[in-house]
Motif scaffolding. Structure first.
Motif, short mmCIF file in Angstrom:
data_model
loop_
_atom_site.label_atom_id
_atom_site.label_comp_id
_atom_site.label_asym_id
_atom_site.label_seq_id
_atom_site.Cartn_x
_atom_site.Cartn_y
_atom_site.Cartn_z
N LEU A 18 0.82 -1.21 0.00
CA LEU A 18 0.00 0.00 0.00
C LEU A 18 0.86 1.27 0.00
N VAL A 19 1.84 1.30 0.89
CA VAL A 19 2.62 2.53 1.06
C VAL A 19 3.61 2.73 -0.09
N SER A 20 4.15 1.66 -0.66
CA SER A 20 5.06 1.78 -1.80
C SER A 20 4.40 2.48 -2.97
N LEU A 21 3.15 2.12 -3.25
CA LEU A 21 2.43 2.73 -4.37
C LEU A 21 2.12 4.20 -4.08
N ILE A 22 1.77 4.51 -2.84
CA ILE A 22 1.44 5.89 -2.47
C ILE A 22 2.65 6.81 -2.64
N THR A 23 3.84 6.32 -2.29
CA THR A 23 5.03 7.19 -2.27
C THR A 23 5.91 7.04 -3.51
N GLN A 24 5.46 6.27 -4.52
CA GLN A 24 6.27 6.05 -5.72
C GLN A 24 6.64 7.34 -6.46
N PRO A 25 5.71 8.29 -6.68
CA PRO A 25 6.11 9.52 -7.40
C PRO A 25 7.26 10.26 -6.74
N ALA A 26 7.27 10.35 -5.42
CA ALA A 26 8.36 11.03 -4.73
C ALA A 26 9.68 10.30 -4.93
N ASP A 27 9.65 8.96 -5.05
CA ASP A 27 10.87 8.19 -5.26
C ASP A 27 11.46 8.48 -6.64
N VAL A 28 10.61 8.61 -7.66
CA VAL A 28 11.08 8.92 -9.01
C VAL A 28 11.76 10.29 -9.04
N VAL A 29 11.13 11.27 -8.40
CA VAL A 29 11.70 12.63 -8.35
C VAL A 29 13.02 12.63 -7.61
N LYS A 30 13.08 11.91 -6.49
CA LYS A 30 14.31 11.83 -5.69
C LYS A 30 15.46 11.26 -6.51
#
Length: 279
Positions: free
Chosen positions: A207-219
């Protein structure tokens, strides 16, 4: 000093470090594939298996563990810092009861913020090792090279994106994990405890991996191209790949983060139980 006499926070640090060591070694290939997917030029669709095959073909099987040295340098103390901070905060504020849902979010977020800021320089080096664009010979050599050519501030590139990814991830993860565990019958002393803990951790991780994926790409983009700032990286990803660009590498990241977190929490709680401490 015998380990049994050590301060509980030190025991939590050691338990966290050991759990992080096991999970990092096992799931490093997924992290490398995720980074390569996120930094591929162009807007064409490239799958996880294609990148995996490409790495094995050009860099051999051991190429999948490229970046494992900075991963160890980051994870062993980083996970230890996270769990010792988590334990200390929990003992200070919630010694007599379990935290409620929103309290669990704050607890997990606070522990991750501390660990994330402390370990950010090594995170930057790890990301550069994995992307394949930099040819550093060692972690120490990479740190020296970055400081000499780009200045020490480059080691903290992507701070905002990292915190936007990790703080919500950990906060929401602890909430989902603790709430799903609370909904189960009491199994802490039974042989089924590791299986129950692992299952709850997997559910929370997905659940949490999908929610925070966009921030990981930007990082990833900010740390690979330090001249980019977070808003510019967001614009670049959207311009090149559209909305789906923010979910590049979602599958390997979800697999890795979910399994790493599940293993880390399961090992941590079992080790803490061996010390007679409530995780």
């Amino acid at each position: 000093m015998e380990l049994s006499l050590a301060h509980p926070a030190i025991k939590a640090f050691l338990c966290g470090s050991l759990s992080g060591t096991c999970s990092t070694l096992l799931f490093q290939p997924l992290d490398l594939v995720k980074t390569r997917l996120q930094t591929l030029p162009g807007s064409g669709r490239v799958g996880m298996v294609t990148v995996l095959q490409s790495v094995v073909r050009t860099e051999r099987l051991l190429g999948l563990w490229r970046g494992v040295s900075p991963s160890f340098v980051r994870t062993i103390p980083g996970v230890g810092i996270y769990f010792s901070t988590f334990y200390s905060l929990k003992q200070h504020f919630f010694q007599d009861r379990d935290p409620r849902a929103l309290e669990a979010v704050v607890l997990g977020a606070g522990a991750r913020a501390v660990a994330g800021v402390v370990m950010l320089p090594v995170t930057v080096i790890k990301t550069r090792f994995e992307c394949g664009r930099y040819r550093y010979s060692s972690v120490l050599g990479a740190l020296r090279c970055v400081c000499r050519t780009e200045g020490p501030a480059a080691l903290f590139s992507g701070l905002v994106a990292t915190l936007l990814r990790d703080v919500p991830f950990s906060g929401l993860y602890v909430m989902f994990y603790s709430q799903s565990k609370a909904s189960l019958p009491t199994v802490s002393a039974s042989p089924c405890a590791p299986v129950a803990n692992f299952s709850c951790a997997v559910l929370a991780g997905v659940l949490v991996s999908l929610i925070t994926q966009p921030a990981d790409v930007v990082k990833t983009h900010v740390q690979v191209c330090p001249e980019l700032r977070t808003p510019a990286a967001v614009t670049l990803v959207f311009k090149e790949h559209g909305l789906q660009g923010f979910f590049r590498g979602a599958v390997p990241r979800a697999l890795r983060r979910t399994m790493m977190a599940a293993m880390a929490w399961t090992v941590y709680e079992q080790l803490m139980a061996q010390f007679g401490l409530k995780a």
